[in-house]
Design a protein around this motif. Sequence first.
Motif, short mmCIF file in Angstrom:
data_model
loop_
_atom_site.label_atom_id
_atom_site.label_comp_id
_atom_site.label_asym_id
_atom_site.label_seq_id
_atom_site.Cartn_x
_atom_site.Cartn_y
_atom_site.Cartn_z
N LEU A 28 31.34 65.52 6.68
CA LEU A 28 30.13 64.71 6.54
C LEU A 28 29.61 64.89 5.12
CD1 LEU A 28 27.41 64.32 9.18
CD2 LEU A 28 26.73 64.86 6.86
N ASN A 57 28.09 59.64 4.99
CA ASN A 57 29.43 59.16 5.29
C ASN A 57 30.08 60.19 6.20
OD1 ASN A 57 29.50 56.74 3.69
ND2 ASN A 57 29.53 58.06 1.89
N LEU A 58 30.69 59.72 7.28
CA LEU A 58 31.27 60.60 8.29
C LEU A 58 32.76 60.31 8.44
CD1 LEU A 58 30.95 62.69 10.61
CD2 LEU A 58 30.33 60.76 12.10
N PHE A 59 33.56 61.37 8.35
CA PHE A 59 35.01 61.26 8.51
C PHE A 59 35.43 62.19 9.65
CE2 PHE A 59 33.86 60.39 4.18
CZ PHE A 59 34.69 59.37 3.76
N GLU A 62 38.94 63.44 11.95
CA GLU A 62 40.34 63.45 12.36
C GLU A 62 40.36 64.08 13.75
OE1 GLU A 62 44.76 65.00 10.93
OE2 GLU A 62 42.97 65.86 10.02
N ARG A 79 36.34 56.69 9.83
CA ARG A 79 35.14 56.85 8.99
C ARG A 79 34.22 55.66 9.21
NH1 ARG A 79 34.79 55.90 2.89
NH2 ARG A 79 32.73 55.39 3.70
N ASN A 80 32.97 55.84 8.78
CA ASN A 80 32.02 54.72 8.87
C ASN A 80 32.43 53.64 7.87
OD1 ASN A 80 31.01 57.00 7.07
ND2 ASN A 80 29.84 55.25 6.27
N LEU A 84 32.92 54.20 14.13
CA LEU A 84 33.78 54.48 12.97
C LEU A 84 35.03 53.63 13.08
CD1 LEU A 84 33.58 58.41 12.91
CD2 LEU A 84 31.97 56.74 11.96
N SER A 95 41.92 54.67 10.15
CA SER A 95 42.85 54.17 9.13
C SER A 95 43.87 53.22 9.76
CB SER A 95 43.55 55.33 8.44
OG SER A 95 44.17 56.19 9.39
#
Length: 199
Positions: free
Chosen positions: A114, A134-136, A138, A147-148, A177, A180
Motif C-alpha cells: 500500500l 494505491n493498493l497492490f 498478490e 491493483r486499483n 482492483l 494483471s
Amino acid sequence: MNVGQKTLALLLIPFGVMLAQGCSKEKLTQIANSVQQQGEQFVIESKKMTDSLVETPEEPPAETGKITIGTDKPLEIDQAVAIMHDVGDGRQNSLQITSYPPDSQHPSAPAVFLHATTDVQTIALLGGQSIQCNLFIEPKSGAAIARNEIGRPVTVTFGSMNMEQQTITASIEPCVLIGSDNQPMNISGGQILAVVQGN
C-alpha cells in the motif's frame, strides 16, 4: 517443625549420642564441623530447589502486525510494516505499508503493498485521517497481481497510534482492483495493524 528444622535435628542426633557416650573434645569438634558442613549443603540444595520452582516471567512476543483483506477467499497475513519516507526538497512524503519487511527482495505471497504520498510528516500524525492510496495485492504465489485502477485510489482511514507498542491501525474501504490478467478482484474491506518503523 518444617523440613529444614527436621533435617537439622536429624543431623544433630549423632552429635548428641557421641556427647552422651563421653567422646573426646577433638572427636566432638570433628562431628560439629561435619554437622555444620552438612547443614550448609542442605541450605544450598534447598535454595536450588526453591529457585527452580520460581518461574521467570516470559516476555510477550514482539508485535509483527497483521493484514486482513476481505475477498472471495479472505487473505490473512501475520505481518505488516508501516514506514514514512521523508522525500525532501519540498515534495510530499511517501507512506508505505507492506506485508513483508520493506527491504525484502523476494516477498512471499500472499503479499500486500500500500502506497500514498502525503503532507503528513510522521505516521503518528495519521491518526483519524483518511488517505488516498494505491493498493497492490498478490493473493498467492504466481497469481496475477491486482491493483486499483489508475486515477481511482483506495481510501484508507487510520486509527490512533499505540506509542507503547509502536503500532498503528488502519481500515481499507471496499473497492475493486484489476489484476494483471484484467480480471477484477472485489475487496469488501480490510484491516491493518502495522508495526511502525522509523518514526
